[in-house]
Design a protein around this motif. Structure first.
Motif, PDB file in Angstrom:
ATOM      1  N   GLY A   1      51.612  49.734  35.574  1.00  0.00           N
ATOM      2  CA  GLY A   1      51.284  48.324  35.447  1.00  0.00           C
ATOM      3  C   GLY A   1      50.179  47.971  36.418  1.00  0.00           C
ATOM      4  N   SER A   2      49.473  46.893  36.124  1.00  0.00           N
ATOM      5  CA  SER A   2      48.428  46.419  37.031  1.00  0.00           C
ATOM      6  C   SER A   2      48.257  44.923  36.816  1.00  0.00           C
ATOM      7  CB  SER A   2      47.111  47.153  36.779  1.00  0.00           C
ATOM      8  OG  SER A   2      46.659  46.896  35.480  1.00  0.00           O
ATOM      9  N   GLY A   3      47.625  44.291  37.769  1.00  0.00           N
ATOM     10  CA  GLY A   3      47.399  42.866  37.667  1.00  0.00           C
ATOM     11  C   GLY A   3      46.647  42.342  38.870  1.00  0.00           C
ATOM     12  N   GLU A   4      46.603  41.035  38.960  1.00  0.00           N
ATOM     13  CA  GLU A   4      45.892  40.389  40.059  1.00  0.00           C
ATOM     14  C   GLU A   4      46.728  39.232  40.570  1.00  0.00           C
ATOM     15  OE1 GLU A   4      41.377  39.963  40.186  1.00  0.00           O
ATOM     16  OE2 GLU A   4      42.044  37.944  39.671  1.00  0.00           O
ATOM     17  N   VAL A   5      46.760  39.062  41.880  1.00  0.00           N
ATOM     18  CA  VAL A   5      47.486  37.961  42.508  1.00  0.00           C
ATOM     19  C   VAL A   5      46.605  37.336  43.580  1.00  0.00           C
ATOM     20  CG1 VAL A   5      49.784  38.927  42.095  1.00  0.00           C
ATOM     21  CG2 VAL A   5      48.599  39.493  44.210  1.00  0.00           C
ATOM     22  N   GLU A   6      46.924  36.093  43.934  1.00  0.00           N
ATOM     23  CA  GLU A   6      46.257  35.422  45.050  1.00  0.00           C
ATOM     24  C   GLU A   6      47.245  35.336  46.193  1.00  0.00           C
ATOM     25  OE1 GLU A   6      44.052  31.827  44.678  1.00  0.00           O
ATOM     26  OE2 GLU A   6      43.514  32.282  42.615  1.00  0.00           O
ATOM     27  N   ALA A   7      46.802  35.738  47.381  1.00  0.00           N
ATOM     28  CA  ALA A   7      47.666  35.698  48.557  1.00  0.00           C
ATOM     29  C   ALA A   7      46.795  35.746  49.809  1.00  0.00           C
ATOM     30  CB  ALA A   7      48.627  36.872  48.539  1.00  0.00           C
ATOM     31  N   PRO A   8      47.308  35.231  50.925  1.00  0.00           N
ATOM     32  CA  PRO A   8      46.504  35.216  52.149  1.00  0.00           C
ATOM     33  C   PRO A   8      46.390  36.582  52.833  1.00  0.00           C
ATOM     34  CG  PRO A   8      48.637  34.192  52.535  1.00  0.00           C
ATOM     35  CD  PRO A   8      48.543  34.483  51.069  1.00  0.00           C
ATOM     36  N   THR A   9      47.394  37.462  52.660  1.00  0.00           N
ATOM     37  CA  THR A   9      47.387  38.770  53.325  1.00  0.00           C
ATOM     38  C   THR A   9      47.798  39.863  52.347  1.00  0.00           C
ATOM     39  OG1 THR A   9      49.710  38.657  53.980  1.00  0.00           O
ATOM     40  CG2 THR A   9      48.087  37.717  55.524  1.00  0.00           C
ATOM     41  N   ARG A  10      47.540  41.102  52.724  1.00  0.00           N
ATOM     42  CA  ARG A  10      47.928  42.247  51.896  1.00  0.00           C
ATOM     43  C   ARG A  10      49.446  42.298  51.719  1.00  0.00           C
ATOM     44  NH1 ARG A  10      45.288  46.868  50.533  1.00  0.00           N
ATOM     45  NH2 ARG A  10      43.642  46.400  52.017  1.00  0.00           N
ATOM     46  N   GLU A  11      50.195  42.023  52.777  1.00  0.00           N
ATOM     47  CA  GLU A  11      51.657  42.042  52.695  1.00  0.00           C
ATOM     48  C   GLU A  11      52.169  40.987  51.720  1.00  0.00           C
ATOM     49  OE1 GLU A  11      49.977  41.947  55.675  1.00  0.00           O
ATOM     50  OE2 GLU A  11      50.206  44.094  56.053  1.00  0.00           O
ATOM     51  N   ALA A  12      51.590  39.805  51.781  1.00  0.00           N
ATOM     52  CA  ALA A  12      51.981  38.736  50.862  1.00  0.00           C
ATOM     53  C   ALA A  12      51.603  39.113  49.426  1.00  0.00           C
ATOM     54  CB  ALA A  12      51.315  37.415  51.256  1.00  0.00           C
ATOM     55  N   ALA A  13      50.480  39.800  49.253  1.00  0.00           N
ATOM     56  CA  ALA A  13      50.058  40.242  47.922  1.00  0.00           C
ATOM     57  C   ALA A  13      51.037  41.279  47.372  1.00  0.00           C
ATOM     58  CB  ALA A  13      48.654  40.821  47.980  1.00  0.00           C
ATOM     59  N   ARG A  14      51.509  42.188  48.220  1.00  0.00           N
ATOM     60  CA  ARG A  14      52.494  43.185  47.772  1.00  0.00           C
ATOM     61  C   ARG A  14      53.778  42.492  47.317  1.00  0.00           C
ATOM     62  NH1 ARG A  14      52.096  48.520  48.939  1.00  0.00           N
ATOM     63  NH2 ARG A  14      54.347  48.721  49.186  1.00  0.00           N
ATOM     64  N   ASP A  15      54.229  41.512  48.085  1.00  0.00           N
ATOM     65  CA  ASP A  15      55.441  40.768  47.725  1.00  0.00           C
ATOM     66  C   ASP A  15      55.250  40.028  46.396  1.00  0.00           C
ATOM     67  OD1 ASP A  15      56.670  41.655  50.041  1.00  0.00           O
ATOM     68  OD2 ASP A  15      56.288  39.806  51.147  1.00  0.00           O
ATOM     69  N   ALA A  16      54.093  39.403  46.229  1.00  0.00           N
ATOM     70  CA  ALA A  16      53.815  38.658  44.998  1.00  0.00           C
ATOM     71  C   ALA A  16      53.742  39.604  43.798  1.00  0.00           C
ATOM     72  CB  ALA A  16      52.512  37.875  45.132  1.00  0.00           C
ATOM     73  N   ALA A  17      53.128  40.761  43.964  1.00  0.00           N
ATOM     74  CA  ALA A  17      53.035  41.737  42.879  1.00  0.00           C
ATOM     75  C   ALA A  17      54.422  42.250  42.498  1.00  0.00           C
ATOM     76  CB  ALA A  17      52.132  42.902  43.285  1.00  0.00           C
ATOM     77  N   ARG A  18      55.261  42.531  43.493  1.00  0.00           N
ATOM     78  CA  ARG A  18      56.623  43.002  43.228  1.00  0.00           C
ATOM     79  C   ARG A  18      57.421  41.941  42.456  1.00  0.00           C
ATOM     80  NH1 ARG A  18      58.734  47.354  45.008  1.00  0.00           N
ATOM     81  NH2 ARG A  18      57.252  47.594  46.690  1.00  0.00           N
ATOM     82  N   ARG A  19      57.276  40.670  42.868  1.00  0.00           N
ATOM     83  CA  ARG A  19      57.957  39.577  42.154  1.00  0.00           C
ATOM     84  C   ARG A  19      57.461  39.479  40.716  1.00  0.00           C
ATOM     85  NH1 ARG A  19      57.154  36.949  47.058  1.00  0.00           N
ATOM     86  NH2 ARG A  19      55.371  35.848  46.205  1.00  0.00           N
ATOM     87  N   ASP A  20      56.162  39.646  40.528  1.00  0.00           N
ATOM     88  CA  ASP A  20      55.570  39.584  39.185  1.00  0.00           C
ATOM     89  C   ASP A  20      56.140  40.682  38.288  1.00  0.00           C
ATOM     90  OD1 ASP A  20      53.779  38.595  37.221  1.00  0.00           O
ATOM     91  OD2 ASP A  20      52.313  40.141  37.753  1.00  0.00           O
ATOM     92  N   ILE A  21      56.236  41.885  38.810  1.00  0.00           N
ATOM     93  CA  ILE A  21      56.769  43.014  38.038  1.00  0.00           C
ATOM     94  C   ILE A  21      58.231  42.774  37.688  1.00  0.00           C
ATOM     95  CG2 ILE A  21      57.423  45.457  38.190  1.00  0.00           C
ATOM     96  CD1 ILE A  21      54.820  45.751  39.963  1.00  0.00           C
ATOM     97  N   GLU A  22      59.023  42.374  38.666  1.00  0.00           N
ATOM     98  CA  GLU A  22      60.454  42.179  38.447  1.00  0.00           C
ATOM     99  C   GLU A  22      60.741  40.997  37.519  1.00  0.00           C
ATOM    100  OE1 GLU A  22      61.970  42.056  42.436  1.00  0.00           O
ATOM    101  OE2 GLU A  22      61.729  44.223  42.682  1.00  0.00           O
ATOM    102  N   ALA A  23      59.848  40.009  37.495  1.00  0.00           N
ATOM    103  CA  ALA A  23      60.053  38.831  36.652  1.00  0.00           C
ATOM    104  C   ALA A  23      59.805  39.124  35.167  1.00  0.00           C
ATOM    105  CB  ALA A  23      59.130  37.699  37.100  1.00  0.00           C
ATOM    106  N   LYS A  24      59.074  40.194  34.878  1.00  0.00           N
ATOM    107  CA  LYS A  24      58.717  40.491  33.491  1.00  0.00           C
ATOM    108  C   LYS A  24      59.819  41.196  32.719  1.00  0.00           C
ATOM    109  CE  LYS A  24      53.831  40.209  33.899  1.00  0.00           C
ATOM    110  NZ  LYS A  24      52.625  40.813  34.293  1.00  0.00           N
ATOM    111  N   GLY A  25      60.911  41.524  33.363  1.00  0.00           N
ATOM    112  CA  GLY A  25      61.992  42.159  32.620  1.00  0.00           C
ATOM    113  C   GLY A  25      63.152  42.524  33.517  1.00  0.00           C
TER     114      GLY A  25
END
Length: 63
Positions: free
Chosen positions: A23-47
């Protein structure tokens, strides 16, 4: 806020069946750590039963 591109190996387990894909995508976040958290939430929310492995986050150039 910076834009981050992510890609990961995505594992989905449902009813005793395990599927592995990418999977791949794009997120907006202030830091790399916050971006990792947002990406993980995005993946888990899709199923239900989806998890990310080998999650990689890169700052999107030109942003």
């Amino acid at each position: 806020m910076a834009k981050w591109t992510w890609n990961a190996t995505v594992v989905e387990e449902t009813r005793g069946t395990r599927r592995v894909g990418s999977g791949s995508g794009e997120v907006e976040a202030p830091t790399r750590e916050a971006a990792r958290d947002a990406a993980r939430r995005d993946i888990e929310a899709k199923g239900s039963g989806r998890t990310a492995h080998e999650l990689r986050v890169f700052e999107t150039p030109g942003r």
